[in-house]
Design an enzyme around this catalytic site. Structure first.
Site, PDB file in Angstrom:
ATOM      1  CE  LYS A 142     -27.785 -20.700  24.920  1.00 31.87           C
ATOM      2  NZ  LYS A 142     -27.086 -21.094  26.138  1.00 31.87           N
ATOM      3  NE  ARG A 201      -8.003   1.070  -2.363  1.00 30.41           N
ATOM      4  CZ  ARG A 201      -7.785   0.239  -3.389  1.00 30.41           C
ATOM      5  NH1 ARG A 201      -7.684   0.700  -4.623  1.00 30.41           N
ATOM      6  NH2 ARG A 201      -7.669  -1.052  -3.176  1.00 30.41           N
ATOM      7  NE  ARG A 221      -3.726   0.590   0.497  1.00 35.89           N
ATOM      8  CZ  ARG A 221      -4.895   0.697   1.112  1.00 35.89           C
ATOM      9  NH1 ARG A 221      -5.586  -0.363   1.415  1.00 35.89           N
ATOM     10  NH2 ARG A 221      -5.399   1.884   1.400  1.00 35.89           N
ATOM     11  CB  SER A 233     -18.058 -17.257  20.815  1.00 36.84           C
ATOM     12  OG  SER A 233     -18.261 -18.648  20.773  1.00 36.84           O
ATOM     13  CB  ALA A 284     -28.584 -20.540  29.915  1.00 34.06           C
ATOM     14  CD  GLN A 295     -22.559 -25.839  24.320  1.00 35.03           C
ATOM     15  OE1 GLN A 295     -23.436 -25.917  23.469  1.00 35.03           O
ATOM     16  NE2 GLN A 295     -21.403 -25.229  24.109  1.00 35.03           N
ATOM     17  CD  GLN A 301     -23.280 -26.800  19.635  1.00 39.25           C
ATOM     18  OE1 GLN A 301     -22.447 -25.961  19.433  1.00 39.25           O
ATOM     19  NE2 GLN A 301     -24.471 -26.465  20.067  1.00 39.25           N
ATOM     20  CB  THR A 345     -24.819 -18.241  22.428  1.00 43.35           C
ATOM     21  OG1 THR A 345     -24.521 -17.975  23.797  1.00 43.35           O
ATOM     22  CG2 THR A 345     -24.228 -17.138  21.564  1.00 43.35           C
ATOM     23  CG  ASP A 374     -27.294 -24.825  26.834  1.00 46.32           C
ATOM     24  OD1 ASP A 374     -26.102 -25.010  26.530  1.00 46.32           O
ATOM     25  OD2 ASP A 374     -27.922 -23.801  26.533  1.00 46.32           O
TER      26      ASP A 374
END
Ligand code: ATR
Length: 501
Positions: free
Chosen positions: A294, A61, A36, A245, A358, A469, A473, A290, A330
């Site tokens: 839920k 740019r 750049r 997460s 939950a 959990q 899954q 989550t 859960d």
């Protein structure tokens, strides 16, 4: 192909970054490197292009397209033409400057369009206009304001790949397309699936050239973008927020371990209905769900597993031949962790903080084990209603210290990273010998658990529940046993890295 942009502000630093991005003596990072020039005040092109460990894109740019170059247009074009003379493999030039650019030599010309406000609906038209220029490659970069904006980009990429673009007069030219911003990250990761010519990843945190750019290392090591192709199955986490997460780390590691061609993505979702409807076109094979979706997701699904139906909350969705079926893992996970710690739960006096999805799952499991449950929640009315539904007690939040309790469970997100000083209950709640279980796993030792331990309580952190959990899954999605030990190791490593220094 993965391209690393060099955003250093001096020639010296840029040369060092080029070496690092090229991967000499390091693990492989870039397939292509973008210099750049607009970031460097006096770019020395001869030096910058003298050592090219990988093919180079030269870009300068202007500020009007989101870059840093604010000098005269002629000087900018001259710089790019000089890069051509020096043999740069690619030159990136903006769609409204291409007519001024004559000397293209052997370099491939990328004609680019940037939109920092939105993702317009007419991407096909923009593509057609750009590809009708003398471009070799078309680049379209927009901003995702909604997660569903990514769908426009995927649609464009697919049409170009299949060569069926409605408005194109010429044969489809290769295209680089993705959305900027946090909500656009999935389009950067999925670029190889939908046929984008390349995608970008930064050399390190803080060296991004555009908003939402992940590091090249994360693109390769977490999302395994080298393995992503047309056939890659999609999975992901529906939540808000999703940034901290651990789901992408553990599920992608597990897919990698078992050699399953799949990728797990974070979906930050505000409008659940639009998301679920819109993303059906991608045939996503499974979701984790989550906070705060839920319960809210239930009406958007095509069916529920009996346990999820009873609990009325879903943390797992499985795509069964196009039908989205909700499950709840859960409940089993929390109960397994509690029983491993406390043994038999029958008759135990349990205070449950929270009344969301939950809380429903855990309360349901506890009821089946004949525990004596009292619900307490910030919004008292929600606790009262859930207690009525389950046939258990509830107490007003102000009276939490008055509950007769042996076990306390936090089912809210209070105390989760980065707000690690928060605690969901007053300190007077703790009694020596009491059990305290926090479903928050990031950090492992929440303030709740720390204060509890200091007051003589037994504690259980949220890690096992999270892993159990997730493992269940994973098994529902793939039919394979989850590599639980690997998943645990990945989470622990990540949590250590994330710890504030
Ligand atoms: P989930 O479905 O994942 O459980 P949810 O349905 O949004 O997510 O529920 C979150 C729970 O955490 C709720 O009980 C919520 O309390 P309210 O019903 O009063 O909203 C609780 N919660 C979230 N943030 C909180 C906070 N800062 N203080 C206290 N409780 C909180």
């Amino acid at each position: 192909m993965l391209c690393i942009p060099i955003t250093a502000d001096t020639n010296e630093k840029a040369l060092q970054d080029i070496v690092q991005a090229g991967g000499e003596g390091h693990s492989r990072l870039a397939d292509v490197i973008e210099i750049r020039l607009d970031y460097i005040s006096h770019p020395d092109l001869e030096r910058l292009l003298s050592h090219r460990p990988k093919p180079i894109i030269v870009t300068c740019r202007p500020t009007r397209e989101g870059g840093k170059f604010d000098g005269p247009e002629e000087a900018r074009i001259r710089l790019l033409e000089k890069a051509v003379e020096l043999g740069a493999e690619f030159i990136d030039i903006e769609h409204d400057s291409i007519q001024h650019f004559r000397n293209r030599g052997k370099s491939k010309v990328i004609v680019s369009y940037h939109n920092f406000q939105e993702t317009p609906d007419n991407l096909n038209e923009i593509y057609t206009r750009l590809s009708n220029s003398s471009a070799d490659i078309v680049k379209i970069v927009t901003t995702a304001r909604e997660i569903t904006d990514n769908l426009n980009v995927f649609h464009l990429l697919e049409e170009v790949s299949r060569g069926v673009l409605q408005y194109a007069h010429t044969a489809c030219k290769p295209v680089i397309a993705f959305c900027m911003g946090e909500l656009g990250q999935i389009s950067r990761i999925l670029a190889p699936k939908y046929g984008s010519y390349l995608t970008f990843g930064s050399l390190a945190v803080g060296k991004e050239s555009a908003p939402g750019q992940l590091t090249a290392k994360e693109m390769r090591e977490v999302y395994h973008i080298d393995k992503i192709d047309k056939e890659t199955a999609l999975y992901g986490l529906i939540g808000n927020p999703v940034g901290h997460s651990m789901g992408p780390y553990i599920h992608n590691a597990a897919f990698g371990e078992l050699g399953i061609n799949a990728v797990y993505l974070p979906f930050k979702v505000e409008n659940l209905k639009e998301f679920v409807q819109g993303f059906k076109s991608l045939n996503v094979q499974g979701y984790s769900v989550t906070i705060p979706h839920k319960e809210a997701i239930v009406p958007h699904l095509d069916g529920l597993d009996p346990l999820a139906r009873e609990i009325c909350a879903v943390n797992t969705v499985v795509n069964k031949a196009g039908k989205l079926i909700g499950y709840n893992t859960d409940s089993t996970a929390a109960l397994r962790e509690l029983e491993e710690g406390l043994g038999d739960l029958k008759g135990k006096k349990v205070t449950l903080i929270g009344a969301g999805g939950a809380a429903r799952a855990i309360a349901f499991g506890l009821k089946q084990r004949e525990a004596k449950i009292t619900l307490v929640n910030r919004t008292n009315e929600k606790a009262r209603r859930l207690a009525q539904e389950l046939g258990c007690h509830y107490k007003r939040f102000e009276d939490v210290t008055k509950v007769d309790r042996e076990v306390l469970i936090n089912t809210t997100s209070v105390g989760m990273y980065p707000r690690t000083d928060d605690i969901p209950v007053p300190l007077e709640v703790f009694r020596p010998g009491m059990w305290v279980f926090d479903i928050v796993y990031n950090p492992l030792q929440t303030r709740l658990l720390k204060e509890a331990a200091e007051r003589g309580c037994h504690t259980l952190d949220g890690l096992k529940m999270f892993l159990y959990q997730a493992a269940q899954q994973f098994e529902l999605w793939t039919g394979h046993p989850a590599p639980l030990q690997l998943m645990e190791r990945v989470v622990r490593e990540r949590l250590i890295q994330q710890k504030p220094k």
